[in-house]
Write a protein that holds these residues in place. Sequence first.
Motif, PDB file in Angstrom:
ATOM      1  N   LEU A  42       0.065  10.524 -12.101  1.00 42.46           N
ATOM      2  CA  LEU A  42       0.698  10.161 -11.241  1.00 42.46           C
ATOM      3  C   LEU A  42       0.922  10.399  -9.709  1.00 42.46           C
ATOM      4  N   GLN A  43       0.897  10.641  -9.429  1.00 44.66           N
ATOM      5  CA  GLN A  43       0.380  11.364  -7.617  1.00 44.66           C
ATOM      6  C   GLN A  43      -0.464  10.009  -7.828  1.00 44.66           C
ATOM      7  N   LEU A  44      -1.844  10.237  -7.580  1.00 44.22           N
ATOM      8  CA  LEU A  44      -2.782   9.783  -7.738  1.00 44.22           C
ATOM      9  C   LEU A  44      -1.905   8.105  -7.765  1.00 44.22           C
ATOM     10  N   ILE A  45      -1.610   7.371  -8.674  1.00 48.48           N
ATOM     11  CA  ILE A  45      -1.288   5.906  -8.935  1.00 48.48           C
ATOM     12  C   ILE A  45      -0.532   5.590  -7.611  1.00 48.48           C
ATOM     13  N   ASN A  46       0.583   6.404  -7.478  1.00 50.98           N
ATOM     14  CA  ASN A  46       1.421   6.125  -6.561  1.00 50.98           C
ATOM     15  C   ASN A  46       0.917   5.938  -5.238  1.00 50.98           C
ATOM     16  N   GLU A  47      -0.147   7.128  -5.130  1.00 45.52           N
ATOM     17  CA  GLU A  47      -0.964   6.285  -3.935  1.00 45.52           C
ATOM     18  C   GLU A  47      -1.353   5.628  -3.642  1.00 45.52           C
ATOM     19  N   LEU A  48      -1.778   4.580  -4.342  1.00 47.16           N
ATOM     20  CA  LEU A  48      -2.335   4.206  -4.672  1.00 47.16           C
ATOM     21  C   LEU A  48      -1.962   2.879  -4.400  1.00 47.16           C
ATOM     22  N   THR A  49      -1.042   2.661  -4.977  1.00 45.96           N
ATOM     23  CA  THR A  49       0.542   1.258  -5.644  1.00 45.96           C
ATOM     24  C   THR A  49       1.398   1.386  -4.184  1.00 45.96           C
ATOM     25  N   TRP A  59      13.304  -5.965  -3.957  1.00 42.71           N
ATOM     26  CA  TRP A  59      11.710  -5.858  -2.754  1.00 42.71           C
ATOM     27  C   TRP A  59      10.918  -6.903  -3.823  1.00 42.71           C
ATOM     28  N   PHE A  60      10.909  -7.217  -4.870  1.00 38.90           N
ATOM     29  CA  PHE A  60       9.791  -7.989  -5.894  1.00 38.90           C
ATOM     30  C   PHE A  60      10.256  -9.162  -5.199  1.00 38.90           C
ATOM     31  N   THR A  61      11.218  -9.734  -5.350  1.00 42.00           N
ATOM     32  CA  THR A  61      11.065 -11.339  -4.845  1.00 42.00           C
ATOM     33  C   THR A  61      11.199 -11.004  -2.791  1.00 42.00           C
ATOM     34  N   ASP A  68       2.550  -0.690  -2.349  1.00 44.14           N
ATOM     35  CA  ASP A  68       2.713  -2.519  -1.922  1.00 44.14           C
ATOM     36  C   ASP A  68       2.805  -3.145  -3.306  1.00 44.14           C
ATOM     37  N   LEU A  69       2.124  -3.259  -4.505  1.00 40.58           N
ATOM     38  CA  LEU A  69       2.272  -3.521  -5.750  1.00 40.58           C
ATOM     39  C   LEU A  69       2.809  -2.686  -6.681  1.00 40.58           C
ATOM     40  N   PRO A  70       3.771  -3.898  -7.468  1.00 43.19           N
ATOM     41  CA  PRO A  70       5.190  -4.232  -8.499  1.00 43.19           C
ATOM     42  C   PRO A  70       4.255  -3.296  -9.493  1.00 43.19           C
ATOM     43  N   THR A 104      10.251   8.210  -5.796  1.00 37.59           N
ATOM     44  CA  THR A 104      11.348   7.008  -6.464  1.00 37.59           C
ATOM     45  C   THR A 104      10.919   5.757  -5.150  1.00 37.59           C
ATOM     46  N   ARG A 105      10.502   5.301  -5.316  1.00 31.22           N
ATOM     47  CA  ARG A 105      10.406   4.355  -4.423  1.00 31.22           C
ATOM     48  C   ARG A 105      10.441   2.535  -5.122  1.00 31.22           C
ATOM     49  N   ASP A 106      11.363   1.526  -4.319  1.00 29.71           N
ATOM     50  CA  ASP A 106      11.407   0.559  -4.300  1.00 29.71           C
ATOM     51  C   ASP A 106      10.548  -0.681  -5.375  1.00 29.71           C
ATOM     52  N   ASN A 107       9.578  -0.019  -5.344  1.00 31.87           N
ATOM     53  CA  ASN A 107       8.378  -0.983  -5.925  1.00 31.87           C
ATOM     54  C   ASN A 107       7.817  -0.767  -7.463  1.00 31.87           C
TER      55      ASN A 107
END
Lengths: 180, 198
Positions: free
Chosen positions: B7-14, B185-187, B16-18, B35-38
């Motif tokens: 999850l640390q890895l995925i969080n780093e890579l995502t 965030w997404f809209t 700007d993505l939902p 914890t992030r808006d996306n």
Amino acid sequence: MSSLTYAQAAAQGIWNSQVDEIGYIPSVTVAPVIDHLVELDGGNNGRSSHVNPLSREEEAVGVIGALPLAGKFGAVVMQDNGFGNNITALTTFSISYHLPMLIFANTRGSLGEYNSMIHSVSQPAPDLLRRLGLPVIELDRRSSAQDWEDTVSEAGNHAKMTYRPVIVLGSFWNTDGKVA
Amino acid sequence: MRRYQALQLINELTADLPLVVTCAATSRELAAVETRDNHFYVLDSMGLVGSIATGLAIAAKGSDVQKVIGLEGDGSLFMNPNVLPTGGFLSPNRLFLILLDNQVYGSTADIPTYADRVDLGAIAEASGWTVGRADDEASFRSEYARLLNTAGPTFLHMRIEPGNATDVPKLLVDPVTITNRFQAWFTHRLGQGTEVNA
């Protein structure tokens, strides 16, 4: 006065509620609704740009119910016995996250029914849905096709206004449609 | 690698993505990473992540959002494997499912799932998804980059070890706060710039 059939009126009402996407789980009763939805969207054979089949009612709540997270709105067309499949998704996703959605479902298990067991899930469905806090609007032979169109359309608006799914149940018995 | 490290890895890579995240330990641990808006935490509704991600990928059609990512576990995906044929059939360009497969129900006493006998990646492949496989950080990064740039539904099958992170707090938030935060965030990200619920 509408010259549409009841099924066409339901389909027109769904589009009138300004949906972006429609997912359906087929039944013989709602097949004419689906056909008209697809036709009005320029498609054929059960598929068009914005009308698509989904494999199960629970999945439909996930796919279509997520659209408001993207600022969009959707509708699901199904049969009432499928509420047994999607109640957990309706409660823990749509209701809990305040996500509006229009559901039009045909009814089974009452007048005109041939199947000897489908009433066991279809008959309690309206009370069960209401008990969960979902608004249920019931239509049948006693109102016109025009009323069906107007009611379905307004049900979509009501869903948006109240941030939750709104369910319209349509009984096709003694209309120009068929029960099963 | 355990889930928390993945999850640390995925969080780093995502950033700007939902990112639609499956329930229980996975949501909790991701929220503990950051914890992030996306992030859209699916706090219950086990099995629904892939369906939600499919809906959002359809909604993102025509936008510049590269992918909508659904983050699933093997136990959860087995609860609603319909996600795979439906994703393959509808084939949204922006759909990307990452499976963290530890072969157990991680939030349910590590009871084994079917995953030691049934290959979810193979089911995805048979359903028309482009599938990548990884079992460490290097292979994950490489396959993630490839699948991010592949049109159509993509599926990254990541094998991880069982085991939950310790001292991670429960995610005790009102779901509607997640809706409002993610939706705003997404809209905005979709270029609509509005915060509407319908």
